[in-house]
Design an enzyme around this catalytic site. Structure first.
Site, PDB file in Angstrom:
ATOM      1  N   SER A  67      22.426 -13.887  -8.633  1.00 43.98           N
ATOM      2  CA  SER A  67      22.898 -14.301  -7.824  1.00 43.98           C
ATOM      3  C   SER A  67      21.979 -14.822  -6.540  1.00 43.98           C
ATOM      4  CB  SER A  67      23.853 -13.227  -7.363  1.00 43.98           C
ATOM      5  OG  SER A  67      24.575 -13.485  -6.128  1.00 43.98           O
ATOM      6  N   GLY A  68      22.516 -15.807  -5.671  1.00 44.67           N
ATOM      7  CA  GLY A  68      21.471 -16.244  -4.582  1.00 44.67           C
ATOM      8  C   GLY A  68      21.103 -15.188  -3.602  1.00 44.67           C
ATOM      9  N   CYS A  98      32.159   5.089  -1.034  1.00 52.24           N
ATOM     10  CA  CYS A  98      33.437   5.270  -0.399  1.00 52.24           C
ATOM     11  C   CYS A  98      34.722   4.897  -1.417  1.00 52.24           C
ATOM     12  CB  CYS A  98      33.307   4.810   0.950  1.00 52.24           C
ATOM     13  SG  CYS A  98      32.732   5.701   2.393  1.00 52.24           S
ATOM     14  N   GLN A 145      19.159  -8.377 -10.384  1.00 52.25           N
ATOM     15  CA  GLN A 145      18.134  -7.533  -9.673  1.00 52.25           C
ATOM     16  C   GLN A 145      16.732  -8.019 -10.479  1.00 52.25           C
ATOM     17  OE1 GLN A 145      18.416  -5.965  -6.928  1.00 52.25           O
ATOM     18  NE2 GLN A 145      20.357  -5.386  -6.880  1.00 52.25           N
TER      19      GLN A 145
HETATM   20  C1  LIG Z   1      24.714  -7.583  -6.306  1.00 50.14           C
HETATM   21  C2  LIG Z   1      25.180  -7.602  -7.936  1.00 50.14           C
HETATM   22  C3  LIG Z   1      26.026  -7.926  -8.485  1.00 50.14           C
HETATM   23  C4  LIG Z   1      27.215  -8.773  -7.662  1.00 50.14           C
HETATM   24  O1  LIG Z   1      26.701 -10.028  -7.235  1.00 50.14           O
HETATM   25  P1  LIG Z   1      27.426 -10.990  -6.332  1.00 50.14           P
HETATM   26  O2  LIG Z   1      26.622 -12.209  -6.242  1.00 50.14           O
HETATM   27  O3  LIG Z   1      27.563 -10.088  -4.984  1.00 50.14           O
HETATM   28  O4  LIG Z   1      28.874 -11.249  -6.845  1.00 50.14           O
HETATM   29  C5  LIG Z   1      26.269  -7.948  -9.892  1.00 50.14           C
HETATM   30  N1  LIG Z   1      25.200  -7.252 -10.643  1.00 50.14           N
HETATM   31  C6  LIG Z   1      24.531  -6.679  -9.965  1.00 50.14           C
HETATM   32  C7  LIG Z   1      23.415  -5.833 -10.970  1.00 50.14           C
HETATM   33  C8  LIG Z   1      24.049  -6.746  -8.572  1.00 50.14           C
HETATM   34  O5  LIG Z   1      23.033  -6.037  -8.272  1.00 50.14           O
END
Ligand SMILES: *Cc1c(COP(=O)(O)O)cnc(C)c1O
Length: 412
Positions: free
Chosen positions: A209-210, A336, A189
């Protein structure tokens, strides 16, 4: 200007891919479809060149060298590779024995960090899950207190995905380097939204992550430090020895091109975007807090990411609140599980009660969020909360000055 419904306020879950990233990707589905590992023809070279460029774009965004980027399928995989890969590489005892080494993580990490840590626990590693304080911020002092002589790995996320709080990552990184422990941060994030420099910030391993930064889904990166110290990882997936043996498998060239473009865009637009999102988030927070009573912003007041607001509304029922704001796509403080609605473990770890956790919303803004959307969302939420409260006997009691928590309910 009329807003288009529904409004998307769930950018912490995923973002729309920037059309400029999509445009960069398109040729790599069709004309330039080569396997970047094919060394003896033009198709392969085109793929390799594209991957090299993306590696430079990703490295530039975080102050790394291109050789320190390992491509993955996303942050879940990056976290798994970093945590299991480092723990198993630096384990002190043989497999199956106790005392394989000590690991520190926080209790309100993403599941993609918690679950690999729990698996390592089953393998004989000793894991300390730090309990966050009420403001959600993990400090250097907390990690220092948990640090032991056999601590091999520390994993502390940068910005929390549910509450947006920012941990003391550069300070914790410096501590790890003083104490000779490997430092990993889940920066999913954070990267692309906040300035990042793996040297200045003392980071050894970093996941992102992309699809959380306007790139495509299914592609991510792991930064792996190559000097001072040189970090080695035991691979999880074996095969053709791609990515210097750390992550075998044909590269997702198309996705990687989009990821690289997203990094380049973030680098140029971060400053203005951050200010803009911060302004919008503050407005959201200010309006909801001033127009409604008994609301609580979860997490530290200042140390928070620009795009995430987590807010609880007393005396409303969470499910009904979500039903009342159907035009606003956001997340709630309930998770959930198979059988029931569980209150968020992140909010619980901060000491937020079950009732307030259930009646909380995570509103997360992004590149295409507008002020009109914020205004619309505020009106809709205020209206829904007020409506639910008019039907709530507890709210009436509260308004009469009766402390509802002290009532002894009859249970027959
Ligand atoms: C979304 C998220 C993940 C998982 O990432 P993916 O690319 O969806 O596997 C891991 N850590 C944090 C803090 C995230 O916000």
């Amino acid at each position: 200007m009329a807003v288009k419904l529904p409004i998307y306020m769930d950018n912490a879950a995923t973002t729309r891919t920037d059309p400029r990233a999509v445009e960069a990707m398109l040729p790599y589905f069709t004309e330039k479809f080569g396997n970047s590992a094919s060394r003896n023809h033009k198709f392969g070279w085109e793929g390799e060149d594209a991957v090299d460029l993306a590696r430079e774009q990703a490295a530039a965004l975080i102050g790394a060298s291109p050789k320190e980027i390992v491509w993955t399928s996303g942050s879940t995989e990056s976290n798994n590779l970093a945590i299991k890969g480092a723990a198993r590489m630096y384990a002190k005892g043989p497999e199956g024995t106790k005392n394989r080494g000590h690991i520190i993580a926080a209790a309100h990490e993403h599941k993609a960090v918690l679950d690999p840590c729990k698996r390592l626990q089953n393998e004989g590693f000793d894991v300390t899950f730090l309990q966050p304080p009420a403001d959600g911020v993990i400090t250097r002092a907390m990690v220092a207190e948990a640090m032991r002589d056999d601590t091999i790995l520390v994993s502390i996320m940068w910005g929390n995905n549910e509450i947006g709080t920012i941990n003391e990552v550069p300070e914790i990184g410096a501590l790890c380097h003083e104490r000779g422990a490997i430092f990993h941060t889940d920066a999913t994030q954070w990267v692309g939204k906040m300035p990042t420099d793996v040297e200045r910030d003392h980071i050894d391993l970093m996941s992102w992550s992309g699809h959380k930064m306007y790139g495509p889904k299914g592609v991510g990166a792991l930064y792996v430090r190559r000097r001072n110290p040189r970090v080695r990882l035991e691979a999880i997936q074996d095969g053709g020895g791609h990515e210097r043996g750390m992550r075998s498998g044909t590269l997702n060239v198309t996705g990687i091109v989009g990821f690289g473009k997203a990094c380049e865009l973030a680098m140029h637009e971060m400053e203005t975007e951050r200010e803009r999102l911060l302004g919008l988030r503050r407005k959201l927070e200010r309006e909801l807090s001033s127009r409604l009573e008994v609301v609580q912003v979860n997490g530290h007041a200042e140390r928070r990411l620009p795009h995430i607001l987590n807010i609880s509304f007393g005396y409303v029922e969470g499910e009904s609140l979500l039903m009342g704001i159907k035009d606003i796509a956001c997340s709630s403080g309930s998770a959930c599980t198979s059988a029931s609605l569980e209150p968020s473990y992140v909010l619980k770890s901060l000491g937020v009660g079950d009732e307030l956790a259930h009646s909380s919303l995570r509103l997360s803004l992004g590149r295409w969020s507008t002020e009109e959307e914020v205004d619309y969302a505020v009106d809709a939420i205020v209206k829904a909360v007020n409506h639910l409260r008019t039907m709530s006997p507890l709210w009436d009691l509260y308004k009469e000055g009766i402390d509802v928590s002290k009532i002894e309910w009859q249970t027959h």
